[in-house]
Design a protein around this motif. Structure first.
Motif, short mmCIF file in Angstrom:
data_model
loop_
_atom_site.label_atom_id
_atom_site.label_comp_id
_atom_site.label_asym_id
_atom_site.label_seq_id
_atom_site.Cartn_x
_atom_site.Cartn_y
_atom_site.Cartn_z
N ALA A 157 0.85 -1.19 0.00
CA ALA A 157 0.00 0.00 0.00
C ALA A 157 0.89 1.24 0.00
O ALA A 157 2.09 1.17 0.28
N ILE A 158 0.27 2.36 -0.32
CA ILE A 158 0.96 3.66 -0.31
C ILE A 158 0.19 4.59 0.60
O ILE A 158 -1.03 4.76 0.44
N THR A 159 0.86 5.17 1.57
CA THR A 159 0.22 6.16 2.43
C THR A 159 0.63 7.56 1.97
O THR A 159 1.77 7.78 1.55
N VAL A 160 -0.32 8.48 2.04
CA VAL A 160 -0.06 9.87 1.69
C VAL A 160 -0.66 10.74 2.79
O VAL A 160 -1.87 10.70 3.04
N VAL A 161 0.21 11.50 3.45
CA VAL A 161 -0.22 12.46 4.48
C VAL A 161 0.49 13.77 4.17
O VAL A 161 1.70 13.88 4.31
N GLY A 162 -0.27 14.76 3.72
CA GLY A 162 0.35 16.00 3.27
C GLY A 162 1.26 15.73 2.09
O GLY A 162 0.85 15.11 1.10
N ASP A 163 2.51 16.15 2.20
CA ASP A 163 3.48 15.92 1.13
C ASP A 163 4.29 14.64 1.31
O ASP A 163 5.16 14.34 0.50
N ARG A 164 3.98 13.89 2.37
CA ARG A 164 4.78 12.69 2.67
C ARG A 164 4.11 11.46 2.05
O ARG A 164 2.98 11.13 2.34
N VAL A 165 4.88 10.79 1.18
CA VAL A 165 4.42 9.58 0.51
C VAL A 165 5.31 8.43 0.97
O VAL A 165 6.53 8.53 0.93
N GLU A 166 4.69 7.33 1.42
CA GLU A 166 5.46 6.20 1.92
C GLU A 166 4.86 4.90 1.41
O GLU A 166 3.65 4.70 1.47
N VAL A 167 5.71 4.03 0.89
CA VAL A 167 5.28 2.70 0.48
C VAL A 167 5.47 1.76 1.66
O VAL A 167 6.54 1.72 2.27
N ILE A 168 4.42 1.01 1.99
CA ILE A 168 4.50 0.01 3.06
C ILE A 168 4.15 -1.34 2.44
O ILE A 168 3.20 -1.45 1.67
N SER A 169 4.92 -2.36 2.77
CA SER A 169 4.75 -3.60 2.02
C SER A 169 5.26 -4.81 2.77
O SER A 169 6.26 -4.76 3.48
N GLU A 170 4.54 -5.92 2.57
CA GLU A 170 5.03 -7.25 2.91
C GLU A 170 5.16 -8.07 1.63
O GLU A 170 5.24 -9.29 1.67
N GLY A 171 5.14 -7.37 0.50
CA GLY A 171 5.16 -8.06 -0.79
C GLY A 171 6.15 -7.46 -1.76
O GLY A 171 7.29 -7.18 -1.41
N HIS A 172 5.68 -7.19 -2.98
CA HIS A 172 6.55 -6.80 -4.09
C HIS A 172 6.03 -5.49 -4.69
O HIS A 172 4.84 -5.33 -4.95
N TRP A 173 6.92 -4.54 -4.88
CA TRP A 173 6.57 -3.27 -5.50
C TRP A 173 7.79 -2.68 -6.17
O TRP A 173 8.91 -3.10 -5.90
N GLU A 174 7.55 -1.73 -7.06
CA GLU A 174 8.68 -1.07 -7.73
C GLU A 174 8.27 0.34 -8.13
O GLU A 174 7.19 0.54 -8.68
N PRO A 175 9.13 1.33 -7.86
CA PRO A 175 8.88 2.68 -8.37
C PRO A 175 9.17 2.71 -9.87
O PRO A 175 10.10 2.05 -10.34
N LEU A 176 8.36 3.45 -10.60
CA LEU A 176 8.50 3.53 -12.05
C LEU A 176 8.63 4.99 -12.47
O LEU A 176 8.08 5.88 -11.83
#
Length: 218
Positions: free
Chosen positions: A196-215
């Motif tokens: 999942a991706i959390t967004v609070v104000g300007d702060r973006v954070e990826v949280i994961s127990e799996g697989h993800w990739e920035p593109l």
């Protein structure tokens, strides 16, 4: 507004803990509204899938209360009725389906205009419920025949390729996500159902127990 943008919902403890952090209180002390609207724009969905979404998934996390907010009905009942419902909710649970259809009805209903004033409300998106807040979803994910293009609301400045490596959708590979991203042009993430991706104000954070990739990272 605080955002928890998921591919498959609250599928593991890491995502559940992030949800509680965003709420600032236990789930069992929080009132939720579930928005099923995206399902009606997705040809693969049906009345049965809508019922199943309401009966389980995001709605079945132990909320103090869960109501259903159908966006296509809001214009016919007036903002004086439905806006207080939204303002009183601690969390909006936004189900999957077709993201351009959901974005359309968010605009038509007035919910899109209301979002900036919901400072403490948490938005939990599942698949299309997350993608509707991005700038574009890519032609690959447009399944609503009336959609003019792949543009959505642009609440966040990145796009999402969901259900990465999902077993029932063999086309959702990392190679496909990378190809999709070249046509999106802006920043994007490929995420699986344990991410999942959390967004609070300007702060973006990826949280994961799996697989993800920035593109399309600059």
């Amino acid at each position: 507004m605080k955002l928890l943008l998921t591919s498959g919902g609250v599928t593991n403890r890491t995502i559940a803990d992030a949800l509680v952090d965003l709420l600032g209180r236990p789930i069992e002390e929080s009132d939720a509204l579930f928005i099923p609207t995206a399902q009606y724009g997705q040809p693969a969905c049906s009345p049965v899938s809508v019922r199943n979404a309401i009966a389980g998934g995001l709605c079945d996390l132990g909320w103090k209360s869960v109501g259903v907010l159908e966006l296509t009905a809001l214009a016919s009942i007036g903002a004086d009725r439905w806006v207080p419902w939204v303002r009183e909710a601690d969390v909006l649970l936004v189900g999957g389906g077709e993201a351009t259809y959901l974005a359309h009805w968010m605009r038509q209903s007035g919910l899109a205009d209301l979002l900036p004033s919901l400072d403490e409300t948490v938005w939990v998106g599942l698949s299309a419920g997350s993608m509707a807040l991005t700038p574009r979803i890519g032609d690959e994910f447009v399944d609503w025949s009336a959609a003019e293009d792949d543009r959505t609301l642009g609440v966040v400045d990145f796009s999402i390729f969901p259900h990465l490596d999902y077993p029932d959708w063999p086309e959702n590979t990392l190679a496909s996500a990378r190809s999709w991203a070249t046509k999106i042009t802006g920043p994007a993430y490929a995420i699986d159902d344990d991410t999942a991706i959390t967004v609070v104000g300007d702060r973006v954070e990826v949280i994961s127990e799996g697989h993800w990739e920035p593109l399309n990272a600059s």
